[in-house]
Write an enzyme that holds these catalytic residues in place. Structure first.
Site, mmCIF file in Angstrom:
data_model
loop_
_atom_site.group_PDB
_atom_site.id
_atom_site.type_symbol
_atom_site.label_atom_id
_atom_site.label_comp_id
_atom_site.label_asym_id
_atom_site.label_seq_id
_atom_site.Cartn_x
_atom_site.Cartn_y
_atom_site.Cartn_z
ATOM 1 N N SER A 33 -11.325 -30.157 -53.897
ATOM 2 C CA SER A 33 -12.198 -29.831 -52.767
ATOM 3 C C SER A 33 -11.516 -28.784 -51.887
ATOM 4 C CB SER A 33 -12.522 -31.104 -51.973
ATOM 5 O OG SER A 33 -13.535 -30.858 -51.035
ATOM 6 N N ASN A 34 -11.899 -28.694 -50.633
ATOM 7 C CA ASN A 34 -11.273 -27.741 -49.711
ATOM 8 C C ASN A 34 -11.264 -28.321 -48.296
ATOM 9 O OD1 ASN A 34 -13.811 -26.906 -48.305
ATOM 10 N ND2 ASN A 34 -14.324 -26.255 -50.382
ATOM 11 N N TYR A 35 -10.737 -27.555 -47.337
ATOM 12 C CA TYR A 35 -10.509 -28.069 -45.985
ATOM 13 C C TYR A 35 -11.726 -28.027 -45.064
ATOM 14 C CZ TYR A 35 -5.462 -27.928 -46.937
ATOM 15 O OH TYR A 35 -4.212 -28.136 -47.434
#
Ligand code: CTP
Ligand code: CA
Length: 223
Positions: A33-35
């Site tokens: 995923s990402n931030y």
């Protein structure tokens, strides 16, 4: 005696917004995923609601309260997000892609937890990635006259050049380009953006995401 309130400016308008990250499963317990915090997309939803719009918010996993009055469609993967957008896009007047869609997903999701020390092709070090569908570009291509499509561009350099390329390649009416990395963009409460349209670029000062949401909607009204 009650005087009827004046209708809000976006009354009767339908706004479809993507927000948050997508989550792409590797195996039974892991994901890529990402931030993204979802703050920008949720601020856009709140801003559109307060202008009287009907809002559908297609959201990846975030820890934010659902904006009151919005229809929230929770999704996990990019492919789920695309399916939810395809369902709602045709009746939308405005589409805003603010989600940080994972560009790649594991080609396969292992049903079991992948183990350490596995010789051969099953180990984590061998996970193969394939590209996810581009939701904004798909909607941009499907756009009919009168619909407005807005995207973001998260860049670490050459913001204007890459942003303008995305405006063209994704058939968007506006790109909100912003610098990410080094504490900027992801997860923060404020954002500094460049609003890129066919007719020019407008550099906005650093401002709260809630204010940036209003500036974006003002620009959409102009378009
Ligand atoms: N976007 C999307 N679907 C994807 C990837 C991106 O809808 N699979 C949208 C984002 O929501 C954003 C815009 O496209 O509105 C630009 O996202 P960005 O990550 O900046 O650009 P990419 O096209 O993915 O290119 P790159 O990450 O390589 O810069
Ligand atoms: Ca990307």
């Amino acid at each position: 005696f009650q005087r009827e309130a004046a209708p809000l400016p976006w009354t009767g308008r339908k706004v479809l917004i993507t927000a948050g990250p997508t989550v792409e499963p590797i195996d039974a317990v892991r994901f890529v995923s990402n931030y993204s915090s979802g703050k920008m997309g949720y601020a856009l939803a709140e801003a559109a609601l307060s202008r009287g719009a009907e809002v559908t918010l297609v959201s990846g996993p975030v820890s934010l309260p659902a904006p009151m009055g919005a229809t929230v469609v929770p999704v996990k993967t990019a492919r789920d997000m695309l399916a939810a957008c395809e369902e709602a896009f045709d009746s939308a007047d405005v589409f805003i892609a603010s989600a940080a869609v994972a560009d790649f997903r594991p080609a396969e999701t292992a049903k079991e937890k992948l183990k350490k020390g596995t010789e051969g092709q099953e180990g984590l070090e061998h996970v193969r990635f394939v590209e996810n569908p581009d939701i904004l570009a798909t909607m941009g291509t499907r756009k009919r006259p009168g619909q407005i499509v807005v995207g973001f561009a998260a860049e670490t350099s050459d913001i204007e050049r890459y942003g303008r390329q995305k405006l063209a390649s994704k058939h968007a009416d506006m790109i909100v380009a912003n610098q990410v990395g080094e504490g900027k963009g992801f997860g923060t409460d404020d954002n500094q953006a460049l609003l890129i349209t066919e007719s020019g670029s407008e550099a906005l000062p650093l401002m709260a995401k809630t204010r940036l949401a209003d500036a974006i909607l003002d620009k959409i009204e102009q378009i």
